[in-house]
Design an enzyme around this catalytic site. Structure first.
Site: not given
Ligand SMILES: NC(=O)c1ccc[n+]([C@@H]2O[C@H](COP(=O)([O-])OP(=O)(O)OC[C@H]3O[C@@H](n4cnc5c(N)ncnc54)[C@H](O)[C@@H]3O)[C@@H](O)[C@H]2O)c1
Length: 278
Positions: A116, A147, A185
């Site tokens: 993000s 994006e 963002n």
């Molecule tokens: N939540 C949102 O609205 C949103 C929107 C756009 C982008 N993002 C980005 O997407 C990414 C994930 O966000 P999220 O909200 O899905 O988080 P989340 O916490 O729901 O999920 C993260 C997942 O990654 C896994 N994980 C962590 N470390 C790991 C590793 N080393 N190897 C494999 N798996 C691993 C965790 O077990 C978990 O299942 C982040 O970079 C976040 O900034 C989030």
């Protein structure tokens, strides 16, 4: 059909895997443990079953999408054409992951990051594969925007390939050069931060700030309710990236926002933020 690996089976990984599987790609989902990847796939399955029961999609279509999803380990990603990582928003975790996959994936596999706010150029530093930002929005199976963020060393062909992948998912890609917060963002999160300042200064109530933006700017949701939905910790994280990357005081996080995060009032996920969700 092409093979896609989705790493991280959390909120975003599930939506991204669902979007690719729905478009007919073979999707391998990985997480720290294969059971966690399977758990993410099961949640996608439950979501699809709900759509079937509401007659939004046919049972046949749902089964077809489920059949495109497999839980795997990194060694199963050797034949992937594209990897999209959606692991935690921590630079070291993303870099370590791509370093591991650099040794496993075929040479022309593209590494996409769903970050993000982090620098795509920095994530790609030291990685042999081509790396690009492929930033989906939550819920990723439904939101139309992607994006597409090129880092300093991302080749034009990689950008063009990701634009085509995005279109094949029925999404609208927007090209963005690397810069903190990208487009959405950079605009959205400071707006929420500004709403926090307005509330902190006692200028209007939470409800009135949200009503003002809904009726006065035609936003479907007020900024404080949106902050609660996104997670106030995430809002703070993004503000801190904008602030530290630019050094511009206009991006300083609101003190009230910091206080709420320290108090564990993160919004809907902790049942308390600007609103109460009990
Ligand atoms: N939540 C949102 O609205 C949103 C929107 C756009 C982008 N993002 C980005 O997407 C990414 C994930 O966000 P999220 O909200 O899905 O988080 P989340 O916490 O729901 O999920 C993260 C997942 O990654 C896994 N994980 C962590 N470390 C790991 C590793 N080393 N190897 C494999 N798996 C691993 C965790 O077990 C978990 O299942 C982040 O970079 C976040 O900034 C989030």
């Amino acid at each position: 059909m092409k093979n896609v690996g989705v790493i991280g089976a959390g909120t975003m990984g599930q939506g991204i895997a669902n979007a690719f599987a729905t478009a007919g790609y073979n999707v391998t989902v990985c997480d720290i443990k294969i059971e966690w990847a399977q758990n993410g796939i099961n949640k996608i399955g439950a979501k699809l079953d709900k759509l079937v029961s509401r007659e939004k999609i046919t049972a046949e279509k749902a089964e077809g999408i489920k059949a495109n999803l497999t839980a795997g380990e990194y060694k199963d990603l050797a034949d992937c054409d594209l990897i999209v990582e959606a692991v935690l928003e921590k630079m070291e975790i993303k870099k370590d992951l791509f370093k591991t996959l650099d040794e496993i994936c075929k040479e022309d596999c593209i590494f996409g990051t769903n970050t993000s706010s982090l620098s795509v150029t920095e994530i790609a530093n030291g990685i042999k594969h081509n790396v690009i930002g492929m930033h989906f929005f939550n819920p990723a199976d439904r939101m139309k925007l992607v994006e597409v963020i090129s880092g300093e060393n991302t080749p034009v062909e990689t950008k063009e390939a990701i634009i085509e992948y995005s279109k094949s998912l029925g999404k609208t890609p927007v090209e963005v050069a690397e810069g903190p917060g990208f487009v959405v963002n950079r605009i959205l999160i400071p707006m929420i931060n500004e709403a926090c300042f307005i509330y902190q200064e006692g200028l209007a109530s939470v409800e009135d700030i949200d009503t003002a933006m809904k009726l006065g700017a035609n936003h479907p949701m007020g900024p404080l309710a949106l902050g609660d939905l996104i997670g106030l910790d995430i809002v703070l994280d993004v503000m801190e990236v904008l602030y530290t990357e630019t050094g511009d005081p206009k991006y300083r996080p609101c003190t009230l926002l910091k206080k709420m995060v320290r108090a564990g009032k993160l919004g809907q996920k902790t049942k308390q933020g600007f609103y109460s969700y009990n």
